[in-house]
Design an enzyme around this catalytic site. Structure first.
Site, PDB file in Angstrom:
ATOM      1  N   ARG B  75      58.999  21.143  71.196  1.00 17.52           N
ATOM      2  CA  ARG B  75      58.046  22.165  71.941  1.00 17.52           C
ATOM      3  C   ARG B  75      59.150  23.176  72.438  1.00 17.52           C
ATOM      4  O   ARG B  75      58.313  24.901  71.937  1.00 17.52           O
ATOM      5  CB  ARG B  75      57.767  21.473  73.496  1.00 17.52           C
ATOM      6  CG  ARG B  75      57.123  20.144  73.501  1.00 17.52           C
ATOM      7  CD  ARG B  75      56.619  19.730  74.878  1.00 17.52           C
ATOM      8  NE  ARG B  75      57.855  19.676  75.592  1.00 17.52           N
ATOM      9  CZ  ARG B  75      57.384  20.151  76.490  1.00 17.52           C
ATOM     10  NH1 ARG B  75      56.270  20.850  77.141  1.00 17.52           N
ATOM     11  NH2 ARG B  75      57.990  20.641  77.277  1.00 17.52           N
ATOM     12  N   THR B  76      59.965  23.562  72.891  1.00 18.71           N
ATOM     13  CA  THR B  76      60.683  24.933  73.657  1.00 18.71           C
ATOM     14  C   THR B  76      60.594  25.532  72.060  1.00 18.71           C
ATOM     15  O   THR B  76      60.123  26.873  72.035  1.00 18.71           O
ATOM     16  CB  THR B  76      61.631  24.365  74.436  1.00 18.71           C
ATOM     17  OG1 THR B  76      61.658  23.823  75.291  1.00 18.71           O
ATOM     18  CG2 THR B  76      62.518  25.946  74.668  1.00 18.71           C
ATOM     19  N   LYS B 103      84.441  21.605  68.778  1.00 16.73           N
ATOM     20  CA  LYS B 103      85.761  22.000  68.661  1.00 16.73           C
ATOM     21  C   LYS B 103      84.615  23.589  68.676  1.00 16.73           C
ATOM     22  O   LYS B 103      83.943  23.899  67.529  1.00 16.73           O
ATOM     23  CB  LYS B 103      86.890  22.510  67.034  1.00 16.73           C
ATOM     24  CG  LYS B 103      87.455  21.266  67.395  1.00 16.73           C
ATOM     25  CD  LYS B 103      88.455  21.879  68.157  1.00 16.73           C
ATOM     26  CE  LYS B 103      89.975  21.128  68.785  1.00 16.73           C
ATOM     27  NZ  LYS B 103      91.284  21.047  69.408  1.00 16.73           N
ATOM     28  N   ARG B 125      69.442  27.252  72.666  1.00 23.20           N
ATOM     29  CA  ARG B 125      70.110  25.776  73.210  1.00 23.20           C
ATOM     30  C   ARG B 125      71.935  25.440  73.027  1.00 23.20           C
ATOM     31  O   ARG B 125      71.435  24.923  72.011  1.00 23.20           O
ATOM     32  CB  ARG B 125      68.600  25.052  72.907  1.00 23.20           C
ATOM     33  CG  ARG B 125      68.818  23.632  73.548  1.00 23.20           C
ATOM     34  CD  ARG B 125      67.588  22.298  73.990  1.00 23.20           C
ATOM     35  NE  ARG B 125      66.988  23.531  75.088  1.00 23.20           N
ATOM     36  CZ  ARG B 125      65.679  22.845  75.223  1.00 23.20           C
ATOM     37  NH1 ARG B 125      65.247  21.149  74.569  1.00 23.20           N
ATOM     38  NH2 ARG B 125      64.890  23.174  75.857  1.00 23.20           N
ATOM     39  N   HIS B 155      67.441  27.108  82.614  1.00 26.07           N
ATOM     40  CA  HIS B 155      66.439  27.508  81.640  1.00 26.07           C
ATOM     41  C   HIS B 155      66.156  28.904  82.114  1.00 26.07           C
ATOM     42  O   HIS B 155      64.360  28.531  83.074  1.00 26.07           O
ATOM     43  CB  HIS B 155      65.691  26.281  81.566  1.00 26.07           C
ATOM     44  CG  HIS B 155      64.893  25.399  80.562  1.00 26.07           C
ATOM     45  ND1 HIS B 155      64.438  27.149  79.349  1.00 26.07           N
ATOM     46  CD2 HIS B 155      64.204  24.509  80.022  1.00 26.07           C
ATOM     47  CE1 HIS B 155      64.233  26.362  78.218  1.00 26.07           C
ATOM     48  NE2 HIS B 155      64.022  25.493  78.739  1.00 26.07           N
TER      49      HIS B 155
END
Lengths: 425, 334
Positions: B75-76, B103, B125, B155
């Site tokens: 959705r985001t 890493k 994200r 957020h």
């Protein structure tokens, strides 16, 4: 080689000495302080006017990275950095690859150190095989191979019964055991001091009780087994109180603090700068003041570099996944001098915390300028201004917030066994 | 920081240009009320675009925006993609699966490779708190970074669309009482909401949760702690429910979903404690019967679906403002 160091301000807390006086060295040992002994003729003289002359520092916890990944450093690079920082002897942590848990590995480390010919290396062996916390290491063999102490670092020992057996067995040989008190379950996956700030930043916290609960438990087992115990890298004010109480009831325990914890607090995490990702975590300002107070009143007898060099990529990551630790051997002296300037301790205390106290708690004849002692000493220019960078640093690790920062106070010359092994010019 | 000696760490607001404009959007922390209001006003100007025949403005024409999702999100990511396309930007979506132990080299190399393709903006994200700050300050400072969620930290676009929703339905923030309910501990949304509400001048921010789901000392952000739902949502104007992950049951944080629902689930009955005109919000996706009753989620007080729509306008606002600030600064440097 016969050497005379002339006109320096000699600071040696063991002899309660702070005066301008000459030092004479013969066959690698201190011969005399003061007037030139009759018949002694120096082959080399060092002019120490305007400099401090004191016993070489002894670091209680350095990672020398050998054996192990050489891109993070090796014995030659890190013992050279040690000398440049004023440390003529460094204790090597056992979490190398493979760990320092067998006489063979200890021998390799000692040979490499001798070959490098820089600072002397004092290996600290693993308390359990592979540092895995399950089986006793070959403690007597490790001691015979030259280990000055044993530790399991922050690695958990499986349970308290195994820990008790480890301590009883170590007590058999009167070996010093070094503890880094931390309850691994309470630590969990945390990597920052648990408090309002870590909550706001969304960084998983390590509660104060991870340290204090482990310390309380360990103190009881130390009392029961009667071992010589040293508690390393205290990070909380309450832990200082616990150690003071233990000492008050007669326990022969000692404690140290890492330099970083005297300088910084959790507030440094606000910019997510991975250079401040340390173990134990940087804690609150109240904790920092508690540690400084403990240093001042002697509850904390020694300051350790907690030197942990990394390649640049190890820190080029989001805070939580960056590798913990700071490269610090080369900044201990200027930062301790800054603490002197701020009135937290005097120069005599500085030498005591970095040389005499570490020697005493390790049980080695060192950290002082008594005639007959090995001539491990340093010359310091307390007024020298310099910048830590590629030109001045010897460590393979640049993971320090002091990188490219200006610092005040610098080692000019370091002698090991009466031999000039580091000279600035 | 006065406490440390020679402290070389200079916490600075990396998301602002020297003259105080947005050039990255990393967190609400350190942003002024005026700037947050500007974001809301800009979003307002985009809000009706979805209903128009041509759903595009040419603000970011010729610009390349890369959606870098190190954590799954449908959705985001979709709303960011739509927002970018409505601003006429070229969009590249990259889902980069990565374990939390991967890493730093990988992340650094990935980002530098994409930067070499002349990307102008990264929407990031990531599962680690501070990841967006790290990228903006250490890796690609000349690419505008929009934080689409980092670990438990922030957020900020979600918080701003929530502020937009509140302003739309409540007219403003003055005198407003807001309760945030549920898993505060793991919620980056809640942390950003608390900051935004305080900055915009809400009268009261309340957090309602059992103690295992309340981060230590979180009240210092400017919030009141409640452990009982009835007291926590009494007379509030806005109830924000948070999603409860099933994993919380196995991590010794909660005994069962049923007990959580009984104590903190938003039912019609519990909602009656709130102000009669209170609205109900949720960042989604909702767990019906875990933190919220279906009758409430679908009821007249719920604005949960409106939130999704406002998300596009808010993200358009943030993206256009950050790109403008970044271009402005680049022009000044050159």
């Amino acid at each position: 080689m016969k050497i005379s160091i002339l006109g320096g301000r000699v600071i040696d807390p063991a002899q309660v000495l702070d005066q301008i006086i000459d030092v004479h060295i013969q066959e690698g040992k201190i011969l005399a302080l003061g007037d030139c002994p009759t018949g002694f003729k120096a082959e080399q003289t060092i002019n120490a006017e305007g400099l401090i002359v004191c016993p070489g520092f002894i670091d209680l916890c350095s990672h020398l990275r050998e054996p192990g990944p050489s891109y993070k450093g090796n014995i030659a690079s890190e013992t050279q950095a040690a000398l440049a920082g004023g440390f003529t002897q460094v204790c090597a942590r056992p979490d190398t690859q493979p760990p320092l848990d067998s006489p063979a590995v200890i021998r390799v480390v000692r040979e490499r150190a001798e070959l490098a010919g820089k600072a002397k290396v004092l290996p600290i062996g693993a308390l359990t095989q592979g540092l895995e916390g399950q089986l006793l290491s070959n403690m007597s063999s490790l001691q015979a191979a030259g280990c000055v102490a044993l530790t399991n670092l922050r690695r958990p020992v499986q349970d308290n019964l195994i820990l008790r057996r480890c301590l009883e067995y170590a007590a058999t040989f009167d070996i010093l055991v070094v503890f880094y008190p931390e309850d691994s379950a309470l630590k969990g996956s945390g990597f920052a001091h648990e408090g309002s700030l870590s909550s706001q930043l969304g960084l998983e916290g390590i509660p104060e009780t991870a340290e204090t609960l482990a310390l309380a438990q360990t103190l009881l087992l130390v009392e029961q087994t009667g071992i010589r115990a040293h508690f390393a890298h205290l990070s909380t004010a309450r832990a200082v109180t616990q150690v003071a109480e233990a000492k008050a009831r007669g326990l022969a325990v000692t404690a140290d603090v890492a330099l970083s914890h005297l300088l910084f607090t959790e507030a440094c995490l606000e910019s997510f700068d991975s250079n401040f990702h340390l173990e134990p975590p940087l804690r609150s300002e109240a904790d920092r003041l508690g540690l400084l107070q403990g240093l001042k009143d002697g509850t904390i007898s020694a300051v350790s570099s907690s030197h942990l060099p990394h390649e640049a990529a190890a820190k080029m990551a989001p805070f939580s996944v960056s590798e913990p630790g700071m490269s610090s051997l080369e900044v201990v002296l200027p930062q301790m001098l800054a603490l002197v300037e701020n009135g937290w301790l005097n120069l005599g205390d500085l030498v005591k915390r970095l040389a005499l106290a570490p020697a005493k708690l390790l049980g080695i004849e060192s950290g002082a300028l008594w005639p007959g002692y090995a001539a491990d000493l340093i010359l310091v220019d307390p007024e020298a201004n310099w910048v830590l960078d590629e030109q001045t640093s010897f460590s393979a690790g640049q993971n320090t917030p002091f990188w490219k920062q200006s610092l005040k106070g610098r080692v000019v010359t370091s002698l090991v066994d009466g031999e000039i092994r580091f000279n600035l010019n | 920081m006065s406490s440390a000696l020679n402290n070389p760490a200079h916490p600075r607001n990396v998301q602002l240009t020297s003259d105080g404009r947005l050039k990255h959007f990393l967190s609400i922390n350190g942003l002024s009320k005026a700037l947050l209001t500007e974001i809301l006003d800009t979003a307002e100007s985009f809000a009706n675009m979805g209903e128009q025949a041509v759903k595009k403005v040419p603000l970011l024409r010729g610009k390349t925006i890369v959606n870098l999702f190190f954590e799954n999100s449908t959705r985001t990511r979709a709303t960011f993609e739509l927002a970018a396309k409505r601003l006429s930007a070229d969009v590249l979506n990259l889902d980069i699966k990565t374990s939390s132990t991967a890493k730093g080299e990988t992340l650094m190399d990935t980002l530098q490779n994409i930067e070499a393709m002349y990307a102008d903006m990264f929407v990031v994200r990531h599962a680690d708190s501070g990841a967006a700050h790290f990228i903006a300050s250490q890796i690609t400072p000349r690419v505008a970074i929009i934080n689409a969620g980092d670990g438990r930290h922030a957020h900020p676009t979600q918080a701003m669309l929530d502020m937009f929703t509140i302003r739309k339905h409540k007219g403003g923030f003055e005198g407003l009482k807001v309760a945030i309910v549920g898993d505060i501990l793991h919620s980056r949304v809640a942390r950003s909401q608390i900051r935004a509400l305080n900055t915009l001048g809400a009268a009261e921010v309340r957090l309602v949760a059992p103690k295992t789901l309340l981060p230590i000392g979180i009240e210092e952000m400017g919030a009141k702690i409640y452990t009982r739902m009835e007291e926590g949502i009494k007379d509030v104007d806005v109830v924000i429910m948070l999603r409860l992950q099933k994993e919380r049951m196995t991590g010794a944080l909660l005994p069962s979903e049923a007990e959580f629902y009984r104590l903190y689930g938003l039912t019609t009955e519990k909602l009656s404690y709130a102000h009669p005109e209170a609205i109900v919000m949720h960042p989604g996706p909702i767990n019906r019967g875990v933190e919220i009753e279906s009758a409430v989620a679908d009821g007249p007080r719920s604005v949960i679906l409106q939130q999704v729509g406002y998300g596009i306008a808010t993200r358009m606002a943030v993206m256009s403002m950050a790109m403008s600030g970044q271009m402005h600064e680049r022009a000044q440097i050159q």
